[in-house]
Write a protein that holds these residues in place. Structure first.
Motif, PDB file in Angstrom:
ATOM      1  N   MET A 186       0.860  -1.176   0.000  1.00 25.23           N
ATOM      2  CA  MET A 186       0.000   0.000   0.000  1.00 25.23           C
ATOM      3  C   MET A 186       0.901   1.232   0.000  1.00 25.23           C
ATOM      4  N   VAL A 187       0.798   2.055  -1.028  1.00 22.64           N
ATOM      5  CA  VAL A 187       1.519   3.326  -1.097  1.00 22.64           C
ATOM      6  C   VAL A 187       0.525   4.408  -0.685  1.00 22.64           C
ATOM      7  N   MET A 188       0.736   4.998   0.495  1.00 20.50           N
ATOM      8  CA  MET A 188      -0.236   5.909   1.084  1.00 20.50           C
ATOM      9  C   MET A 188       0.348   7.311   1.232  1.00 20.50           C
ATOM     10  N   LEU A 189      -0.435   8.307   0.819  1.00 20.91           N
ATOM     11  CA  LEU A 189       0.030   9.688   0.758  1.00 20.91           C
ATOM     12  C   LEU A 189      -0.773  10.569   1.710  1.00 20.91           C
ATOM     13  N   ALA A 190      -0.057  11.376   2.508  1.00 19.22           N
ATOM     14  CA  ALA A 190      -0.724  12.350   3.371  1.00 19.22           C
ATOM     15  C   ALA A 190      -1.221  13.519   2.530  1.00 19.22           C
ATOM     16  N   GLY A 191      -1.951  14.430   3.169  1.00 25.74           N
ATOM     17  CA  GLY A 191      -2.465  15.599   2.456  1.00 25.74           C
ATOM     18  C   GLY A 191      -1.442  16.714   2.395  1.00 25.74           C
ATOM     19  N   GLN A 192      -1.897  17.869   1.956  1.00 24.60           N
ATOM     20  CA  GLN A 192      -1.044  19.054   1.836  1.00 24.60           C
ATOM     21  C   GLN A 192      -1.767  20.241   2.467  1.00 24.60           C
ATOM     22  N   PRO A 193      -1.151  20.883   3.505  1.00 28.30           N
ATOM     23  CA  PRO A 193       0.209  20.640   4.004  1.00 28.30           C
ATOM     24  C   PRO A 193       0.307  19.307   4.751  1.00 28.30           C
ATOM     25  N   GLY A 194       1.468  18.729   4.715  1.00 28.10           N
ATOM     26  CA  GLY A 194       1.670  17.434   5.345  1.00 28.10           C
ATOM     27  C   GLY A 194       3.040  16.886   5.016  1.00 28.10           C
ATOM     28  N   SER A 195       3.264  15.641   5.421  1.00 29.40           N
ATOM     29  CA  SER A 195       4.548  14.986   5.211  1.00 29.40           C
ATOM     30  C   SER A 195       4.337  13.487   5.286  1.00 29.40           C
ATOM     31  N   PRO A 196       5.305  12.684   4.842  1.00 30.07           N
ATOM     32  CA  PRO A 196       5.174  11.230   4.985  1.00 30.07           C
ATOM     33  C   PRO A 196       4.953  10.805   6.431  1.00 30.07           C
ATOM     34  N   THR A 197       5.619  11.488   7.370  1.00 31.19           N
ATOM     35  CA  THR A 197       5.434  11.154   8.780  1.00 31.19           C
ATOM     36  C   THR A 197       3.985  11.357   9.196  1.00 31.19           C
ATOM     37  N   ARG A 198       3.351  12.397   8.667  1.00 28.86           N
ATOM     38  CA  ARG A 198       1.995  12.741   9.062  1.00 28.86           C
ATOM     39  C   ARG A 198       1.011  11.614   8.813  1.00 28.86           C
ATOM     40  N   PHE A 199       1.212  10.860   7.710  1.00 29.07           N
ATOM     41  CA  PHE A 199       0.233   9.820   7.409  1.00 29.07           C
ATOM     42  C   PHE A 199       0.125   8.819   8.547  1.00 29.07           C
ATOM     43  N   SER A 243       6.012  20.989   2.941  1.00 23.56           N
ATOM     44  CA  SER A 243       4.629  21.098   3.407  1.00 23.56           C
ATOM     45  C   SER A 243       3.856  22.194   2.692  1.00 23.56           C
ATOM     46  N   SER A 244       4.556  23.253   2.288  1.00 20.24           N
ATOM     47  CA  SER A 244       3.893  24.403   1.682  1.00 20.24           C
ATOM     48  C   SER A 244       3.659  24.239   0.181  1.00 20.24           C
ATOM     49  N   ARG A 245       4.107  23.142  -0.409  1.00 21.17           N
ATOM     50  CA  ARG A 245       4.023  22.965  -1.852  1.00 21.17           C
ATOM     51  C   ARG A 245       2.979  21.914  -2.227  1.00 21.17           C
ATOM     52  N   ASN A 246       2.400  22.080  -3.391  1.00 22.22           N
ATOM     53  CA  ASN A 246       1.484  21.098  -3.963  1.00 22.22           C
ATOM     54  C   ASN A 246       2.006  20.733  -5.340  1.00 22.22           C
ATOM     55  N   SER A 247       2.556  19.550  -5.450  1.00 25.87           N
ATOM     56  CA  SER A 247       3.150  19.119  -6.713  1.00 25.87           C
ATOM     57  C   SER A 247       2.105  18.713  -7.737  1.00 25.87           C
ATOM     58  N   LEU A 248       0.823  18.599  -7.306  1.00 19.55           N
ATOM     59  CA  LEU A 248      -0.257  18.048  -8.121  1.00 19.55           C
ATOM     60  C   LEU A 248       0.004  16.595  -8.498  1.00 19.55           C
ATOM     61  N   CYS A 249       1.029  15.989  -7.885  1.00 14.59           N
ATOM     62  CA  CYS A 249       1.429  14.610  -8.198  1.00 14.59           C
ATOM     63  C   CYS A 249       1.612  14.432  -9.702  1.00 14.59           C
ATOM     64  N   SER A 250       2.160  15.453 -10.320  1.00 14.80           N
ATOM     65  CA  SER A 250       2.325  15.466 -11.772  1.00 14.80           C
ATOM     66  C   SER A 250       3.745  15.882 -12.116  1.00 14.80           C
ATOM     67  N   THR A 260       5.733  18.517 -13.587  1.00 14.46           N
ATOM     68  CA  THR A 260       5.462  19.919 -13.879  1.00 14.46           C
ATOM     69  C   THR A 260       6.754  20.714 -13.974  1.00 14.46           C
ATOM     70  N   THR A 261       6.604  21.904 -14.511  1.00 12.65           N
ATOM     71  CA  THR A 261       7.746  22.814 -14.602  1.00 12.65           C
ATOM     72  C   THR A 261       7.983  23.544 -13.291  1.00 12.65           C
ATOM     73  N   ARG A 262       7.034  23.480 -12.357  1.00 13.06           N
ATOM     74  CA  ARG A 262       7.161  24.223 -11.097  1.00 13.06           C
ATOM     75  C   ARG A 262       7.923  23.434 -10.042  1.00 13.06           C
ATOM     76  N   TRP A 263       7.495  22.209  -9.745  1.00 11.75           N
ATOM     77  CA  TRP A 263       8.098  21.469  -8.634  1.00 11.75           C
ATOM     78  C   TRP A 263       8.785  20.183  -9.062  1.00 11.75           C
ATOM     79  N   GLY A 264       8.828  19.889 -10.343  1.00 11.93           N
ATOM     80  CA  GLY A 264       9.562  18.715 -10.787  1.00 11.93           C
ATOM     81  C   GLY A 264       8.663  17.542 -11.127  1.00 11.93           C
ATOM     82  N   LYS A 265       9.291  16.396 -11.326  1.00 14.29           N
ATOM     83  CA  LYS A 265       8.589  15.221 -11.842  1.00 14.29           C
ATOM     84  C   LYS A 265       8.059  14.342 -10.706  1.00 14.29           C
ATOM     85  N   ALA A 266       6.981  14.796 -10.072  1.00 16.49           N
ATOM     86  CA  ALA A 266       6.392  14.034  -8.970  1.00 16.49           C
ATOM     87  C   ALA A 266       5.763  12.738  -9.463  1.00 16.49           C
TER      88      ALA A 266
END
Length: 471
Positions: A218-231, A264-271, A273-279
């Protein structure tokens, strides 16, 4: 050593339950009682009355402002819920009283009123956080992670089948441990170059054996703002997994929580992108490659689930349909109808360099239609008070069914856009998904046998208190 222990104790203090929130509100109540009693005497009752009027006005204005932000303009992308609105209104009411008391009194009364202002802010913040369940401990406020690195543990890749493992346990040849292990991991990024933070992985007891079984993932993702620890720290996930493992010979899914946002302050859109990289590349190439190379896991997509909460739930309804070769199952709680950071035009320009088609590919209903038909499974959940998310799971669920998916929709009573919805939904969905991934009634369950057991599990889902399940 004493200072380290003291810091560990401090970081471990629970702020959603126990003595800390009780202490905060007890002090506020004492301060309120003292100021009211000190001014209830003759000659100060008019002053007290004016302070009460100011408090009531502040409470009404504060509650109205919270409602406007929540339901009027939906500033945060989700409705805050009436529990939060009421908590904010009460907080503003108390703040109004204490500020008015600080202005209208002198001496020790003014000192008490001034001290009560930050304490009321703290108590109100604690209450709002308790409703969401986002930060469980003081350590979680600073993303404190006390978990050892996976390199400190030898994880064997010399595996057996789940059925063989069950036979070894039944014969006494193998005795699984009682507890799993939560470990921090550095997942490399050779394909994506995505600057992810450390992730976490939970290994069930069976995964700790010298010859572990091939386990589902199971690959589980926390929300935003958040972190892997948060999940893990904001949810009851480990308790649910441990309970399941203890009832199933140490078997449970391996759960990996990677970082999808870099901060925590960023939203990669899990995509990509040119903004935050290749999520997306990170989550669909680097992460799966690392899991397969380092953990005792099945390689069958039917045994892999991607899921998450809020923005993490949105990501799972994007990535699952777009990558059926990886993820046979999706578990999304309180997800959005589409990846969101600003309006569509802003995202197309700021994230995708003006490529509207690249953005549209990430919209869940579009991804479902593009890859139809599919035999994947989707569990969609939402707190009933989060009416936006309830509408989202209806829309996405309908699109998934039309695309051939098996869809389960869960509505959690008395929950909103919060971790209670996650806890209730995960507790219900876990055994059902485990059965489909071959843990509940053996490897044959997902290939046609074990029908009676699956139907019984579905009835148990329906009967669970506080949950409404639709299939």
């Amino acid at each position: 050593m004493a200072s380290v222990a003291a810091w560990q104790w401090f970081y471990a203090i629970h702020i959603t339950r126990g003595w800390f929130p009780i202490l905060c509100w007890t002090l506020v109540a004492i301060g309120l009682a003292v100021l009211v009693a000190a001014q209830a005497q003759r000659g100060r009752r008019r002053v007290l009355a004016r302070q009460c009027v100011v408090a009531i006005v502040c409470g009404l204005v504060g509650g109205a402002a919270a409602w406007f932000v929540s339901d009027g303009i939906v500033l945060f992308g989700v409705e805050l819920g009436w529990d939060v609105i009421v908590a904010c209104a009460v907080g503003f009411l108390l703040l109004g009283f204490f500020v008015a008391a600080a202005v209208g009194t002198h001496g020790w009364r003014r000192v008490v009123a001034i001290v009560m202002v930050p304490l009321t802010l703290l108590a109100t913040g604690v209450r709002v956080n308790a409703i969401y369940g986002e930060y469980q401990t003081i350590g979680s406020l600073v993303d404190y992670s006390p978990y050892p690195h996976i390199s400190t543990l030898h994880v064997s890749l010399d595996t057996v089948s789940v059925d063989a493992w069950a036979k070894q346990v039944a014969s006494g040849e193998v005795t699984p441990e009682k507890e799993g292990r939560l470990l921090s991991v550095d997942i490399p990024n050779p394909a994506s170059k995505f600057r992810a933070r450390k992730g976490l992985v939970w290994l069930p007891p069976a995964a700790l054996a010298k010859r572990p079984p091939k386990l589902p993932v199971m690959v589980m993702l926390a929300g935003q703002p958040g972190s892997p620890t948060r999940f893990f720290t904001a949810s009851d996930t480990i308790d649910d997994l441990t309970k399941y493992a203890n009832e199933h010979d140490g078997l449970a899914p391996i759960v990996v929580s990677p970082d999808q946002n870099t901060a925590s302050s960023r939203n990669s859109l899990c995509s990509d992108t040119t903004r935050w990289g290749k999520a997306e590349t990170y989550l669909t190439r680097d992460v799966p490659d690392w899991i397969r190379a380092n953990l005792p896991v099945s390689r069958d997509p039917a045994d892999w689930t991607i899921g998450g909460f809020s923005q993490g739930g949105t990501c799972s309804t994007q990535l699952g349909p777009n990558h059926p070769e990886l993820y046979g199952n999706v578990l999304a709680v309180d997800g959005e109808i589409a990846p969101t950071d600003g309006n569509v035009e802003q995202m197309v320009e700021g994230y995708f360099g003006g490529d509207r088609a690249a953005y549209e590919r990430q919209v869940p209903v579009n991804a479902l239609r593009a890859h139809a038909p599919s035999k994947q499974t989707m569990v969609l959940a939402a707190g009933e008070k989060d009416t936006t998310s309830v509408a989202n799971i209806a829309t996405i669920g309908d699109a998934a069914e039309q695309a051939g998916w098996t869809v389960v929709r869960i509505k959690v009573k008395d929950a909103g856009h919060d971790w209670r919805a996650v806890n209730e939904a995960f507790a219900v969905a876990l055994p059902w998904l485990c059965d489909r991934m071959g843990l509940g009634v053996g490897d044959m369950s997902r290939h046609g046998s074990g029908t009676d057991e699956r139907q019984r599990e579905e009835r148990r889902m329906q009967e669970r208190a506080g949950i409404e399940v639709q299939q």
